[in-house]
Design an enzyme around this catalytic site. Sequence first.
Site, mmCIF file in Angstrom:
data_model
loop_
_atom_site.group_PDB
_atom_site.id
_atom_site.type_symbol
_atom_site.label_atom_id
_atom_site.label_comp_id
_atom_site.label_asym_id
_atom_site.label_seq_id
_atom_site.Cartn_x
_atom_site.Cartn_y
_atom_site.Cartn_z
ATOM 1 N N LYS A 70 -17.933 -7.749 8.401
ATOM 2 C CA LYS A 70 -16.597 -8.304 8.239
ATOM 3 C C LYS A 70 -15.863 -8.344 9.577
ATOM 4 O O LYS A 70 -16.008 -7.411 10.384
ATOM 5 C CB LYS A 70 -15.831 -7.397 7.248
ATOM 6 C CG LYS A 70 -14.875 -8.165 6.347
ATOM 7 C CD LYS A 70 -14.413 -7.283 5.200
ATOM 8 C CE LYS A 70 -13.025 -7.654 4.749
ATOM 9 N NZ LYS A 70 -12.540 -6.848 3.647
ATOM 10 N N SER A 76 -2.574 -7.912 2.790
ATOM 11 C CA SER A 76 -2.951 -7.853 4.212
ATOM 12 C C SER A 76 -3.319 -9.246 4.710
ATOM 13 O O SER A 76 -3.016 -9.600 5.855
ATOM 14 C CB SER A 76 -4.130 -6.904 4.414
ATOM 15 O OG SER A 76 -3.767 -5.597 4.059
ATOM 16 N N ARG A 119 -1.529 -6.055 -8.348
ATOM 17 C CA ARG A 119 -0.407 -6.964 -8.113
ATOM 18 C C ARG A 119 -0.261 -7.999 -9.217
ATOM 19 O O ARG A 119 0.829 -8.425 -9.542
ATOM 20 C CB ARG A 119 -0.605 -7.718 -6.782
ATOM 21 C CG ARG A 119 -0.306 -6.868 -5.590
ATOM 22 C CD ARG A 119 -0.895 -7.488 -4.351
ATOM 23 N NE ARG A 119 -2.354 -7.400 -4.398
ATOM 24 C CZ ARG A 119 -3.133 -7.551 -3.356
ATOM 25 N NH1 ARG A 119 -2.627 -7.854 -2.203
ATOM 26 N NH2 ARG A 119 -4.437 -7.428 -3.477
ATOM 27 N N HIS A 140 0.840 -1.210 0.000
ATOM 28 C CA HIS A 140 0.000 0.000 0.000
ATOM 29 C C HIS A 140 0.875 1.261 0.000
ATOM 30 O O HIS A 140 0.606 2.227 -0.715
ATOM 31 C CB HIS A 140 -0.890 0.057 1.248
ATOM 32 C CG HIS A 140 -1.881 -1.054 1.388
ATOM 33 N ND1 HIS A 140 -2.014 -1.808 2.525
ATOM 34 C CD2 HIS A 140 -2.808 -1.546 0.523
ATOM 35 C CE1 HIS A 140 -2.981 -2.706 2.372
ATOM 36 N NE2 HIS A 140 -3.476 -2.572 1.163
HETATM 37 P P1 ADP Z 1 -9.522 -4.486 -0.101
HETATM 38 O O1 ADP Z 1 -10.180 -4.817 1.192
HETATM 39 O O2 ADP Z 1 -10.314 -3.583 -0.998
HETATM 40 O O3 ADP Z 1 -8.893 -5.669 -0.833
HETATM 41 P P2 ADP Z 1 -6.866 -3.783 0.717
HETATM 42 O O4 ADP Z 1 -6.627 -3.008 1.960
HETATM 43 O O5 ADP Z 1 -6.437 -5.210 0.735
HETATM 44 O O6 ADP Z 1 -8.355 -3.560 0.355
HETATM 45 O O7 ADP Z 1 -6.132 -3.083 -0.532
HETATM 46 C C1 ADP Z 1 -6.403 -1.775 -0.973
HETATM 47 C C2 ADP Z 1 -5.708 -1.538 -2.313
HETATM 48 O O8 ADP Z 1 -4.325 -1.774 -2.197
HETATM 49 C C3 ADP Z 1 -6.182 -2.444 -3.438
HETATM 50 O O9 ADP Z 1 -6.178 -1.699 -4.639
HETATM 51 C C4 ADP Z 1 -5.127 -3.501 -3.514
HETATM 52 O O10 ADP Z 1 -5.032 -4.082 -4.812
HETATM 53 C C5 ADP Z 1 -3.901 -2.663 -3.208
HETATM 54 N N1 ADP Z 1 -2.792 -3.470 -2.714
HETATM 55 C C6 ADP Z 1 -2.806 -4.323 -1.661
HETATM 56 N N2 ADP Z 1 -1.582 -4.906 -1.515
HETATM 57 C C7 ADP Z 1 -0.795 -4.411 -2.500
HETATM 58 C C8 ADP Z 1 0.567 -4.642 -2.909
HETATM 59 N N3 ADP Z 1 1.370 -5.526 -2.291
HETATM 60 N N4 ADP Z 1 1.039 -3.939 -3.960
HETATM 61 C C9 ADP Z 1 0.227 -3.083 -4.599
HETATM 62 N N5 ADP Z 1 -1.048 -2.834 -4.297
HETATM 63 C C10 ADP Z 1 -1.565 -3.490 -3.260
#
Ligand code: ADP
Length: 150
Positions: free
Chosen positions: A41, A127, A90, A17
């Site tokens: 959730k 995450s 990703r 992120h």
């Molecule tokens: P969600 O609950 O919508 O999946 P996340 O908190 O997991 O939300 O992710 C928010 C954003 O960050 C999404 O666009 C996700 O694709 C991006 N993201 C998560 N991990 C990575 C990473 N390692 N590299 C790039 N983008 C990421």
Amino acid sequence: MKRAVFPGSFDPITLGHIDILNRALSLFDEIIIAIGVNADKKYMFSLEDRKKHIEHAFKNQPKIKVKTYTGLTVDFCKAEHAKFILRGLRNSNDFIYEQSIAQTNSSLADVESIFIICIPSLSNISSSIVRDVIRNGGDYTKMVPSSVFI
Ligand code: ADP
């Protein structure tokens, strides 16, 4: 003012992120990191902790704000006068998933989704993987900013 919303659960925020956000800074005047709250959730980290992790990680970056929201992301964008939704990609699975969300969002409101492809060394971080490592007692400190474990 070019304002973007970066929505997600951030349970917890990861270096993936952070990389997307840092690289998006030159594109926007302001980026609102929007923590989505979904009553159905179950989260590992409380909303307060997730917010604190992010605020601490960006405490020296005035262009980044942190807010929470419920309901549709496009409604939050409208309320915040943001014309852009920022997302990270990703892999092709992310692309397939994000494509339909972006198409739905643009049919619902006047918002443009902007995607940044992550750097290869961070493409394995999510995450949910961090949460798995934490649950099983592994070292997750290289996957998240220090604000998550200090
Ligand atoms: P969600 O609950 O919508 O999946 P996340 O908190 O997991 O939300 O992710 C928010 C954003 O960050 C999404 O666009 C996700 O694709 C991006 N993201 C998560 N991990 C990575 C990473 N390692 N590299 C790039 N983008 C990421």
